[in-house]
Design a protein around this motif. Structure first.
Motif, PDB file in Angstrom:
ATOM      1  N   PRO A  95       0.637  -1.222   0.204  1.00  0.00           N
ATOM      2  CA  PRO A  95      -0.083  -0.184  -0.243  1.00  0.00           C
ATOM      3  C   PRO A  95       1.243   1.389  -0.244  1.00  0.00           C
ATOM      4  O   PRO A  95       2.343   1.646   1.077  1.00  0.00           O
ATOM      5  CB  PRO A  95      -0.698  -0.121   1.065  1.00  0.00           C
ATOM      6  CG  PRO A  95      -0.489  -1.257   1.873  1.00  0.00           C
ATOM      7  CD  PRO A  95       0.503  -2.483   1.326  1.00  0.00           C
ATOM      8  N   ILE A  96       0.437   2.136  -0.678  1.00  0.00           N
ATOM      9  CA  ILE A  96       1.409   3.688  -1.234  1.00  0.00           C
ATOM     10  C   ILE A  96       0.542   4.740   0.149  1.00  0.00           C
ATOM     11  O   ILE A  96       1.203   5.394   0.251  1.00  0.00           O
ATOM     12  CB  ILE A  96       1.735   3.827  -2.214  1.00  0.00           C
ATOM     13  CG1 ILE A  96       0.084   4.059  -2.957  1.00  0.00           C
ATOM     14  CG2 ILE A  96       2.169   3.182  -2.844  1.00  0.00           C
ATOM     15  CD1 ILE A  96      -0.221   4.979  -4.346  1.00  0.00           C
ATOM     16  N   THR A  97      -0.158   4.718   0.771  1.00  0.00           N
ATOM     17  CA  THR A  97      -1.094   5.202   1.430  1.00  0.00           C
ATOM     18  C   THR A  97      -0.817   4.982   3.083  1.00  0.00           C
ATOM     19  O   THR A  97      -0.702   3.850   3.346  1.00  0.00           O
ATOM     20  CB  THR A  97      -2.410   5.937   0.963  1.00  0.00           C
ATOM     21  OG1 THR A  97      -3.388   4.871   1.029  1.00  0.00           O
ATOM     22  CG2 THR A  97      -2.609   6.688  -0.231  1.00  0.00           C
ATOM     23  N   ALA A  98      -0.920   5.709   3.961  1.00  0.00           N
ATOM     24  CA  ALA A  98      -0.177   5.604   5.280  1.00  0.00           C
ATOM     25  C   ALA A  98      -1.550   4.909   5.423  1.00  0.00           C
ATOM     26  O   ALA A  98      -3.165   5.320   4.970  1.00  0.00           O
ATOM     27  CB  ALA A  98      -0.131   6.702   6.123  1.00  0.00           C
ATOM     28  N   PRO A  99      -1.262   4.169   6.187  1.00  0.00           N
ATOM     29  CA  PRO A  99      -2.815   3.386   6.731  1.00  0.00           C
ATOM     30  C   PRO A  99      -3.750   4.031   7.568  1.00  0.00           C
ATOM     31  O   PRO A  99      -3.277   4.823   8.467  1.00  0.00           O
ATOM     32  CB  PRO A  99      -2.135   2.086   8.081  1.00  0.00           C
ATOM     33  CG  PRO A  99      -0.495   2.459   7.911  1.00  0.00           C
ATOM     34  CD  PRO A  99      -0.220   3.733   7.010  1.00  0.00           C
ATOM     35  N   GLU A 335       6.890  20.646  12.660  1.00  0.00           N
ATOM     36  CA  GLU A 335       5.369  21.071  12.917  1.00  0.00           C
ATOM     37  C   GLU A 335       4.541  21.337  14.215  1.00  0.00           C
ATOM     38  O   GLU A 335       4.363  21.569  14.449  1.00  0.00           O
ATOM     39  CB  GLU A 335       4.930  19.465  12.304  1.00  0.00           C
ATOM     40  CG  GLU A 335       3.672  20.417  11.492  1.00  0.00           C
ATOM     41  CD  GLU A 335       2.619  18.828  11.083  1.00  0.00           C
ATOM     42  OE1 GLU A 335       1.884  18.769  10.465  1.00  0.00           O
ATOM     43  OE2 GLU A 335       3.216  17.740  11.191  1.00  0.00           O
TER      44      GLU A 335
ATOM     45  N   SER B 118       8.044  16.966   5.294  1.00  0.00           N
ATOM     46  CA  SER B 118       7.563  16.188   6.340  1.00  0.00           C
ATOM     47  C   SER B 118       6.362  15.884   6.825  1.00  0.00           C
ATOM     48  O   SER B 118       6.164  14.675   7.128  1.00  0.00           O
ATOM     49  CB  SER B 118       7.711  16.883   7.426  1.00  0.00           C
ATOM     50  OG  SER B 118       7.643  18.029   7.900  1.00  0.00           O
ATOM     51  N   THR B 119       5.271  16.702   5.495  1.00  0.00           N
ATOM     52  CA  THR B 119       3.710  16.308   6.797  1.00  0.00           C
ATOM     53  C   THR B 119       3.439  15.365   5.801  1.00  0.00           C
ATOM     54  O   THR B 119       2.241  15.219   5.097  1.00  0.00           O
ATOM     55  CB  THR B 119       2.641  17.681   6.533  1.00  0.00           C
ATOM     56  OG1 THR B 119       3.379  18.348   4.675  1.00  0.00           O
ATOM     57  CG2 THR B 119       3.798  18.800   7.345  1.00  0.00           C
ATOM     58  N   THR B 121       3.800  11.784   3.268  1.00  0.00           N
ATOM     59  CA  THR B 121       4.405  10.342   3.192  1.00  0.00           C
ATOM     60  C   THR B 121       5.420  10.305   1.987  1.00  0.00           C
ATOM     61  O   THR B 121       5.659  11.283   0.599  1.00  0.00           O
ATOM     62  CB  THR B 121       3.481   9.311   2.833  1.00  0.00           C
ATOM     63  OG1 THR B 121       2.504   9.008   1.112  1.00  0.00           O
ATOM     64  CG2 THR B 121       2.260   8.615   3.382  1.00  0.00           C
ATOM     65  N   SER B 161       4.626   4.157   2.312  1.00  0.00           N
ATOM     66  CA  SER B 161       3.734   4.847   3.107  1.00  0.00           C
ATOM     67  C   SER B 161       3.945   5.364   3.845  1.00  0.00           C
ATOM     68  O   SER B 161       3.089   5.761   5.098  1.00  0.00           O
ATOM     69  CB  SER B 161       2.272   3.598   3.005  1.00  0.00           C
ATOM     70  OG  SER B 161       3.104   2.569   3.968  1.00  0.00           O
ATOM     71  N   TYR B 163       5.842   8.300   6.723  1.00  0.00           N
ATOM     72  CA  TYR B 163       6.339   9.285   7.083  1.00  0.00           C
ATOM     73  C   TYR B 163       8.068  10.050   7.160  1.00  0.00           C
ATOM     74  O   TYR B 163       8.589   8.736   7.973  1.00  0.00           O
ATOM     75  CB  TYR B 163       5.165  10.594   7.905  1.00  0.00           C
ATOM     76  CG  TYR B 163       3.591  10.870   7.624  1.00  0.00           C
ATOM     77  CD1 TYR B 163       3.739  11.339   6.698  1.00  0.00           C
ATOM     78  CD2 TYR B 163       3.186   9.935   8.040  1.00  0.00           C
ATOM     79  CE1 TYR B 163       2.523  12.064   6.448  1.00  0.00           C
ATOM     80  CE2 TYR B 163       1.404  10.108   7.792  1.00  0.00           C
ATOM     81  CZ  TYR B 163       1.676  10.818   6.976  1.00  0.00           C
ATOM     82  OH  TYR B 163       0.197  11.097   6.443  1.00  0.00           O
ATOM     83  N   SER B 165       9.712  11.135   9.555  1.00  0.00           N
ATOM     84  CA  SER B 165      10.195  10.900  10.925  1.00  0.00           C
ATOM     85  C   SER B 165       9.562   9.592  11.748  1.00  0.00           C
ATOM     86  O   SER B 165      10.306   9.098  12.479  1.00  0.00           O
ATOM     87  CB  SER B 165       9.092  11.931  11.521  1.00  0.00           C
ATOM     88  OG  SER B 165       7.782  11.818  11.402  1.00  0.00           O
TER      89      SER B 165
END
Lengths: 369, 328
Positions: A95-99, A335, B118-119, B121, B161, B163, B165
């Motif tokens: 998967p390429i998007t964050a879960p 951030e 950083s925000t 992926t 997927s 980030y 960090s």
């Protein structure tokens, strides 16, 4: 003019062949990609004879299409062969998007997290206050450990350099109160009470309250951002390893500066607001400037001043505490510094207003109405 | 079909002349008479340098000699006081903004710290340049491109997927490389790619750089302090000192130079150690290449990359040729 990659369909000997033409580059394959995605018929061969140039994006397109149709790639140039081989190895279906959880789970989870955070935050701030108290105690026992230079520097930053903006703000608030107050009181023929209104309101409430909000926005946010950045760059950790207590070197000067400066700034703000009221009264109400000031002394009970001044150091403590506490909570990335700074200001202003309401009730109850 | 034409039209309306593809010269980067200064401090004075097509040029120099400033001048982040910087025949220092963009989609830059957003992926980071320069690509295609670029850069597929960090320093560099490669650039700028990596990670990164350069036909401008990198993968080395490029050439050529800094640099204890380990590596490579050639089971792309050693290279090529022959 941009060249686009194209395809033609050739049939020969019962074998369906797709011939690709033109440059197969990232800049030229967009249309071909769309067309091939919609291509429904079966394909046995992909002919690369007429491909002029190719990059990995073009190679990927060929590899993907070949796999989808289970087709053979023919007549590829040496470069194309190489790129196709390289790209083939890089295939993955991770998967390429964050879960991300479903909304139904995520929303209650976020709410729960916030509640728990709030609980931890409250405990954390109280703990931090305790640590500050201990540091103050230690500093009283060993006065030589007080960072006088840092304290003076912070006093300058919190107090002296904010005189201009607080003065301007207070003057305008005084003008608005007197002007708007007079407009309402005129209906009862009681314009003279504008003086009572301006004097009591600014000395007792607004002077200190507005100053606290300004200090929260100016200095509270600066504390959080400075300490947060120092935390990120490991300056705070470096201090600890050298045996310098960040509490003494960083936190205490800031908190003391805010606590000392707030009463002075609050008083200054009240005075300027009264002057603002007097100026506008002189211009629009025909109450001479000096008369306004001398009436203030008659109509404002002295305990209004004490009420205002008693609140000021508490507000200063809250603003500095929120700024320093949030600053030290920063970890991870840049951030976070922004988020913590916002939190510091919001928390400070919110607490100041809550406590102000509490003080208002309290002082009325003890007979300083 | 009609909306496709509409997209085509939209793209062509804004399309820039493809000057880069038309560039025929041998030196994608030509710097002449460059002068850079900050206030009264002059960093570069009359600096000239040519980067040849398809080579990995290592740029070395002591701290503060302006290696990074030189790179920033080439990619247009630093406006020089004097001199010309030509990239693919276009003068970066005088180019109109849109001309610059025409070049910009043909280079990739890996900054020292990775400089990932950083925000976003890793996958979204790689997609950013694609979205910026080729908005006509379909979202599915963009994602597919981003996904294979991540793997191509030597990251595990599941890193896409994550980030920035959540990644280690070495992985962040690779993610930065994936973003630098996202447009299939002809030019790649690497600013100290192996700094802060452990020796194994650094060696892997070196090998990856060499492989990508050979496979994708890149020209690489590589700033480094890492002597191992210089010996292992650089075709030529440019030495920055006295505000100029004092020498450019292969390491054996540089060793003949009389300049004290070069002598000190390449004959210091660390340099000798790097040279020795490089030599050992070549011998090993050569042996491996021989066994590959006889075994005929090696992977085409991951073939041998021994440098400065004809024996090893030829052996490797033979291995590849044989492989290709087997396929056809």
């Amino acid at each position: 003019m941009r060249e686009w990659a194209e395809y033609t369909v050739k049939e020969g000997g019962g074998r369906e062949t797709i011939a690709l033409q033109g440059p197969l580059l990232v800049s030229s394959v967009a249309m071909l990609d769309r067309q091939l995605r919609d291509y429904a018929d079966s394909v046995q061969q992909i002919d690369l004879t007429d491909v002029e140039t190719i990059d990995t994006v073009g190679a990927w397109l060929v590899v993907r299409f070949a796999r989808e149709k289970d087709a053979q790639i023919i007549n590829a140039s040496e470069q194309a062969e190489r790129l196709i081989a390289a790209v083939k190895e890089c295939d993955s279906d991770e998967p390429i998007t964050a879960p991300r959880d479903k909304t139904l789970i995520r929303v209650p989870e976020t709410v729960g997290d916030k509640v728990v955070d709030m609980g931890h935050g409250a405990v954390g701030v109280i703990g931090f206050l305790g640590a500050v108290m201990i540091t103050i105690g230690n500093t009283i026992r060993h006065p030589s450990r007080l960072r006088l230079k840092a304290l003076v520097r912070q006093i300058e930053l919190v107090g002296v350099s904010s005189l201009g903006i607080i003065g301007l703000m207070s003057f305008l608030i005084g003008v608005v109160i007197a002007q708007q107050g007079a407009a309402q009181l005129r209906q009862f023929g009681a314009e003279i009470y504008t003086i009572n209104l301006t004097g009591r309101l600014t000395l007792r409430e607004l002077g200190v309250l507005m100053t606290a909000i300004m200090v929260a926005g100016r200095s509270g946010s600066a504390f959080a951002a400075q300490l947060g950045t120092m935390k990120l760059t490991e300056e705070v950790d470096a201090m600890r390893t050298i045996g310098v207590s960040p509490m003494e070197a960083l936190i205490l000067p800031r908190i003391l500066a805010a606590v000392f400066m707030m009463p002075l700034l609050g008083f200054y703000s009240s005075i300027i607001a009264i002057i603002g009221g007097a100026v506008i009264a002189d211009i629009t109400l025909d109450i001479p400037f000096l008369t306004f000031l001398s009436r203030i002394q008659d109509v404002v009970p002295i305990h209004d001043l004490w009420v205002g001044l008693a609140k000021a150091p508490v507000f200063g403590l809250i603003v500095a505490l929120a700024g320093c506490y949030q600053g030290l909570q920063v970890k991870g990335n840049a951030e976070e510094v922004g988020a913590r700074t916002t939190q510091a200001v919001v928390m400070a202003i919110f607490m100041v207003i809550v406590l102000d309401a509490f003080f208002a009730v309290f002082f009325s109850e003890v007979g300083w109405g | 079909m009609s909306d496709e034409n509409a997209i085509k039209h939209e793209v062509e309306k804004e399309a820039l002349p493809e000057l880069v593809n038309e560039y025929e010269g041998d030196c994608p980067i030509v710097i002449e008479g460059l002068r850079n200064s900050f206030g009264s401090q002059v960093v570069h004075e009359d600096l000239s340098l040519k980067v040849r097509r398809g080579e990995i040029l290592g740029v070395v120099g002591g701290s503060g000699t302006g290696k990074s400033v030189l790179m920033r001048s080439i990619i247009g982040l630093q406006i020089p006081d004097e001199g010309t910087v030509e990239v693919f025949g276009q003068d970066i220092t005088k180019a109109a903004p849109d001309e610059q963009i025409g070049v910009r989609s043909h280079w990739g830059v890996l900054f020292q710290g990775g400089a990932l957003f950083s925000t976003l992926t890793v996958e979204e980071n790689v997609e950013v340049p694609l979205k910026q320069f080729y908005p006509e690509l379909s979202p599915e295609m963009r994602q597919e491109i981003a996904r294979y670029k991540v793997v191509l850069s030597g990251l595990p597929a599941d890193a896409a997927s994550k980030y920035p960090s959540e990644l280690s320093g070495g992985m962040r560099k690779r993610a930065g490389l994936a973003r630098a490669l996202s447009l299939d650039p002809a030019l790649l700028f690497l600013d100290e790619p192996t700094a802060g990596l452990d020796p194994v990670g650094a060696a892997n990164f070196d090998q990856l750089t060499r492989e990508l350069t050979d496979t994708l036909g890149l020209t690489v401008f590589l700033i480094t302090h890492d002597l191992d990198t210089l010996y292992a993968i650089c075709d030529r080395v440019a030495v920055l000192a006295d505000k100029r490029v004092i020498a450019v050439g292969t390491i054996p050529e540089l060793l003949e130079s009389e300049h004290p800094w070069i002598q000190e640099y390449f004959n210091g204890p660390r340099s000798r150690a790097a040279a020795a380990s490089h030599k050992r590596g070549i011998e090993k490579d050569a042996r491996r290449a021989e066994s590959d050639a006889s075994g005929n089971a090696s992977d085409t792309v991951q073939g041998n990359r021994g440098r400065d050693n004809d024996l090893a290279q030829n052996a490797g090529r033979e291995a590849m040729d044989k492989d290709d022959g087997g396929k056809a």
